[in-house]
Structures are given as structure tokens and as C-alpha cells.
Design a protein around this motif. Sequence first.
Motif, PDB file in Angstrom:
ATOM      1  N   GLY A 173      63.809  16.389  75.845  1.00  0.00           N
ATOM      2  CA  GLY A 173      62.666  16.835  75.067  1.00  0.00           C
ATOM      3  C   GLY A 173      63.004  16.988  73.593  1.00  0.00           C
ATOM      4  N   THR A 174      62.142  16.457  72.731  1.00  0.00           N
ATOM      5  CA  THR A 174      62.390  16.451  71.285  1.00  0.00           C
ATOM      6  C   THR A 174      61.070  16.507  70.543  1.00  0.00           C
ATOM      7  OG1 THR A 174      64.349  15.049  71.599  1.00  0.00           O
ATOM      8  CG2 THR A 174      63.444  15.172  69.376  1.00  0.00           C
ATOM      9  N   ILE A 175      61.021  17.294  69.475  1.00  0.00           N
ATOM     10  CA  ILE A 175      59.860  17.334  68.597  1.00  0.00           C
ATOM     11  C   ILE A 175      60.219  16.705  67.256  1.00  0.00           C
ATOM     12  CG2 ILE A 175      58.249  18.801  67.316  1.00  0.00           C
ATOM     13  CD1 ILE A 175      58.546  20.887  69.524  1.00  0.00           C
ATOM     14  N   ILE A 176      59.463  15.718  66.835  1.00  0.00           N
ATOM     15  CA  ILE A 176      59.588  15.168  65.487  1.00  0.00           C
ATOM     16  C   ILE A 176      58.473  15.802  64.659  1.00  0.00           C
ATOM     17  CG2 ILE A 176      59.466  13.096  64.059  1.00  0.00           C
ATOM     18  CD1 ILE A 176      60.456  11.483  66.448  1.00  0.00           C
ATOM     19  N   ALA A 177      58.852  16.672  63.719  1.00  0.00           N
ATOM     20  CA  ALA A 177      57.881  17.412  62.909  1.00  0.00           C
ATOM     21  C   ALA A 177      57.864  16.835  61.499  1.00  0.00           C
ATOM     22  CB  ALA A 177      58.237  18.890  62.869  1.00  0.00           C
ATOM     23  N   ALA A 178      56.723  16.293  61.096  1.00  0.00           N
ATOM     24  CA  ALA A 178      56.655  15.566  59.827  1.00  0.00           C
ATOM     25  C   ALA A 178      55.511  16.043  58.938  1.00  0.00           C
ATOM     26  CB  ALA A 178      56.491  14.068  60.101  1.00  0.00           C
ATOM     27  N   ASN A 179      55.650  15.767  57.649  1.00  0.00           N
ATOM     28  CA  ASN A 179      54.517  15.938  56.738  1.00  0.00           C
ATOM     29  C   ASN A 179      53.476  14.873  57.049  1.00  0.00           C
ATOM     30  OD1 ASN A 179      56.513  14.025  55.668  1.00  0.00           O
ATOM     31  ND2 ASN A 179      55.214  13.911  53.842  1.00  0.00           N
TER      32      ASN A 179
ATOM     33  N   GLU B 189      51.294  20.767  59.416  1.00  0.00           N
ATOM     34  CA  GLU B 189      50.202  21.118  58.503  1.00  0.00           C
ATOM     35  C   GLU B 189      48.843  21.059  59.198  1.00  0.00           C
ATOM     36  OE1 GLU B 189      51.378  19.191  54.347  1.00  0.00           O
ATOM     37  OE2 GLU B 189      52.002  17.985  56.077  1.00  0.00           O
ATOM     38  N   GLY B 190      48.761  20.273  60.283  1.00  0.00           N
ATOM     39  CA  GLY B 190      47.524  20.216  61.046  1.00  0.00           C
ATOM     40  C   GLY B 190      46.504  19.214  60.551  1.00  0.00           C
ATOM     41  N   HIS B 191      46.672  18.718  59.344  1.00  0.00           N
ATOM     42  CA  HIS B 191      45.742  17.741  58.779  1.00  0.00           C
ATOM     43  C   HIS B 191      46.432  17.029  57.624  1.00  0.00           C
ATOM     44  CE1 HIS B 191      45.208  20.541  55.403  1.00  0.00           C
ATOM     45  NE2 HIS B 191      45.095  21.485  56.328  1.00  0.00           N
ATOM     46  N   ARG B 192      45.828  15.929  57.179  1.00  0.00           N
ATOM     47  CA  ARG B 192      46.425  15.168  56.085  1.00  0.00           C
ATOM     48  C   ARG B 192      46.347  15.948  54.768  1.00  0.00           C
ATOM     49  NH1 ARG B 192      42.716  10.214  56.442  1.00  0.00           N
ATOM     50  NH2 ARG B 192      41.458  11.737  57.573  1.00  0.00           N
ATOM     51  N   SER B 193      47.398  15.838  53.982  1.00  0.00           N
ATOM     52  CA  SER B 193      47.422  16.463  52.669  1.00  0.00           C
ATOM     53  C   SER B 193      46.584  15.647  51.687  1.00  0.00           C
ATOM     54  CB  SER B 193      48.862  16.563  52.149  1.00  0.00           C
ATOM     55  OG  SER B 193      48.879  16.992  50.803  1.00  0.00           O
ATOM     56  N   LYS B 194      45.684  16.288  50.994  1.00  0.00           N
ATOM     57  CA  LYS B 194      44.845  15.601  50.013  1.00  0.00           C
ATOM     58  C   LYS B 194      45.541  15.464  48.665  1.00  0.00           C
ATOM     59  CE  LYS B 194      40.513  17.125  52.132  1.00  0.00           C
ATOM     60  NZ  LYS B 194      39.242  17.870  51.942  1.00  0.00           N
TER      61      LYS B 194
ATOM     62  N   GLN C 130      51.391  21.203  52.632  1.00  0.00           N
ATOM     63  CA  GLN C 130      50.416  22.273  52.752  1.00  0.00           C
ATOM     64  C   GLN C 130      50.981  23.373  53.644  1.00  0.00           C
ATOM     65  OE1 GLN C 130      47.419  21.626  50.875  1.00  0.00           O
ATOM     66  NE2 GLN C 130      48.888  20.034  50.288  1.00  0.00           N
ATOM     67  N   LYS C 131      50.297  24.491  53.695  1.00  0.00           N
ATOM     68  CA  LYS C 131      50.728  25.592  54.553  1.00  0.00           C
ATOM     69  C   LYS C 131      50.692  25.154  56.007  1.00  0.00           C
ATOM     70  CE  LYS C 131      49.832  30.432  55.697  1.00  0.00           C
ATOM     71  NZ  LYS C 131      48.973  31.617  55.447  1.00  0.00           N
ATOM     72  N   ALA C 132      51.727  25.474  56.749  1.00  0.00           N
ATOM     73  CA  ALA C 132      51.826  25.061  58.153  1.00  0.00           C
ATOM     74  C   ALA C 132      51.511  26.221  59.079  1.00  0.00           C
ATOM     75  CB  ALA C 132      53.221  24.532  58.450  1.00  0.00           C
ATOM     76  N   ALA C 133      50.879  25.900  60.203  1.00  0.00           N
ATOM     77  CA  ALA C 133      50.672  26.890  61.250  1.00  0.00           C
ATOM     78  C   ALA C 133      51.954  27.015  62.067  1.00  0.00           C
ATOM     79  CB  ALA C 133      49.496  26.468  62.139  1.00  0.00           C
ATOM     80  N   THR C 134      52.028  28.045  62.890  1.00  0.00           N
ATOM     81  CA  THR C 134      53.251  28.304  63.661  1.00  0.00           C
ATOM     82  C   THR C 134      53.252  27.613  65.028  1.00  0.00           C
ATOM     83  OG1 THR C 134      52.293  30.343  64.547  1.00  0.00           O
ATOM     84  CG2 THR C 134      53.636  30.534  62.545  1.00  0.00           C
ATOM     85  N   GLY C 135      52.272  26.750  65.275  1.00  0.00           N
ATOM     86  CA  GLY C 135      52.171  26.107  66.582  1.00  0.00           C
ATOM     87  C   GLY C 135      53.397  25.308  66.968  1.00  0.00           C
ATOM     88  N   VAL C 136      53.955  24.542  66.026  1.00  0.00           N
ATOM     89  CA  VAL C 136      55.128  23.730  66.320  1.00  0.00           C
ATOM     90  C   VAL C 136      56.309  24.621  66.685  1.00  0.00           C
ATOM     91  CG1 VAL C 136      56.772  22.055  65.418  1.00  0.00           C
ATOM     92  CG2 VAL C 136      54.365  21.869  64.825  1.00  0.00           C
ATOM     93  N   ALA C 137      56.493  25.694  65.947  1.00  0.00           N
ATOM     94  CA  ALA C 137      57.580  26.632  66.236  1.00  0.00           C
ATOM     95  C   ALA C 137      57.402  27.255  67.619  1.00  0.00           C
ATOM     96  CB  ALA C 137      57.627  27.726  65.165  1.00  0.00           C
ATOM     97  N   LEU C 138      56.179  27.610  67.963  1.00  0.00           N
ATOM     98  CA  LEU C 138      55.908  28.215  69.263  1.00  0.00           C
ATOM     99  C   LEU C 138      56.216  27.235  70.397  1.00  0.00           C
ATOM    100  CD1 LEU C 138      54.806  30.500  71.006  1.00  0.00           C
ATOM    101  CD2 LEU C 138      52.497  29.593  70.606  1.00  0.00           C
ATOM    102  N   ILE C 139      55.803  25.979  70.235  1.00  0.00           N
ATOM    103  CA  ILE C 139      56.072  24.969  71.258  1.00  0.00           C
ATOM    104  C   ILE C 139      57.579  24.764  71.424  1.00  0.00           C
ATOM    105  CG2 ILE C 139      55.828  22.517  71.814  1.00  0.00           C
ATOM    106  CD1 ILE C 139      53.071  22.657  70.413  1.00  0.00           C
ATOM    107  N   ALA C 140      58.284  24.664  70.294  1.00  0.00           N
ATOM    108  CA  ALA C 140      59.738  24.461  70.349  1.00  0.00           C
ATOM    109  C   ALA C 140      60.431  25.642  71.018  1.00  0.00           C
ATOM    110  CB  ALA C 140      60.283  24.259  68.937  1.00  0.00           C
TER     111      ALA C 140
END
Length: 201
Positions: free
Chosen positions: A35-41, A113-118, A123-133
Motif C-alpha cells: 500500500g502506497t499513497i502518492i500525494a501531489a499538488n 488540496e482537494g481541487h486544482r490550484s487557480k 493551496q491549503k490542504a485538508a487532513t484527509g490524506v494524513a488520516l488515510i495514511a
Amino acid sequence: MSLVYRFLYHFFHVLYTVLFSAKAYHVENVPTKGGTIIAANHLSNWDPMLISCFVERPVGYMAKQELFDVPILGKALYALHSFPVRRGIGDRQALRTAVRKLQEGECMGVFPEGHRSKTGKLQKAATGVALIAAKAKVPVIPTAVLNTEQIFKWGSFFPAVKVVYGTPIYYKKDKIDKEELQCFTAEIMQQIQNLINSYKT
């Protein structure tokens, strides 16, 4: 890899390298199994394919529910190891699915970030990725995507794009609480920013 995934993998690999002079750095940082998470902008809709086409294992994504409601597209997304998430409501089912897939040894691409940066900036990130990891107990690969927002834009129709895979990091705390998740999220985003700073032209 399934035949569908393998075909798209090679198709986008050729597309990015020929049209956009794509360069991938430190792909060896992505584990070949487990199991691996690739977390990207997130800069554009081109990001998932760029991230995936240099990793020699299937990479699935959380995608918004609306895409899965389109008959043919929805089936294709499932074939590509992706699954739906209902955005903006704290989708617990999507969270459980993500944790299960990771515990089963899958690789998942996520945009904190949850959405594309304009603006092109993080952008500010939610903690969802950290929680999943934290729940799945898997490494996070901070990853930087560069210049994809310029693809097919006037003045830079075929930009040279890059993807940089960082060193794996882990959630190491014994407990999972809001403060620790925020700290781990900040660490992930700082690592992504460091990669952007190091490889931007």
C-alpha cells in the motif's frame, strides 16, 4: 495491470514524452508493492495521467461521484482502479474504501488540496490524506507536478512538464488526533513545496 490500464499507461507515456518532453525524477522512491499513497499538488486535469504513466504499477484515484454517473466513463474509471467520493460532505464510505484498498496493497494517487490550484501555488490542504495514511499505516510519497497548467494554453501549447517523486514519509504517532493529523499534513505539503522549488524552471 489490466489490458485497459496497460494500454492507457503506454499511450499516455508516449503522449507526455513526445508532445510535452515529460521528465520524471526519482520514480524509484515509489515502492513496487504494498500500500502506497502518492500525494501531489494539483494544477490541471492532466495531472493524474502524468503521475501514473511513469509508475510501473497501477495507480488508482478518488474521483468525484459525478464522473462515475456517466455510463461509459464510470465503468472506465472503475477499470482504472479509481473509486467515487462525494466531495464536501466528509464521505466516510470513500475513506473506508481508500483504507481497505491500501491495506490490500494498492497504490493510490491523492491531491491533498482537494481541487486544482487557480494560481499555480499550493493551496491549503485538508487532513484527509494524513488520516488515510495513519489508518492504513502506509507510506506517503510527496510528489510535485510542474507546468501541466500550461498544456494547450496560448503561448505555451506544448510545455515541458515534470513529475518529481519524493522520499517516502510515514505517520509515526501512536494516536490519531486532529493536531497530529494537521502536523503530518503540513509535513506532506512542505515536502511537496520543497520539490517544486528544487525542480521549477
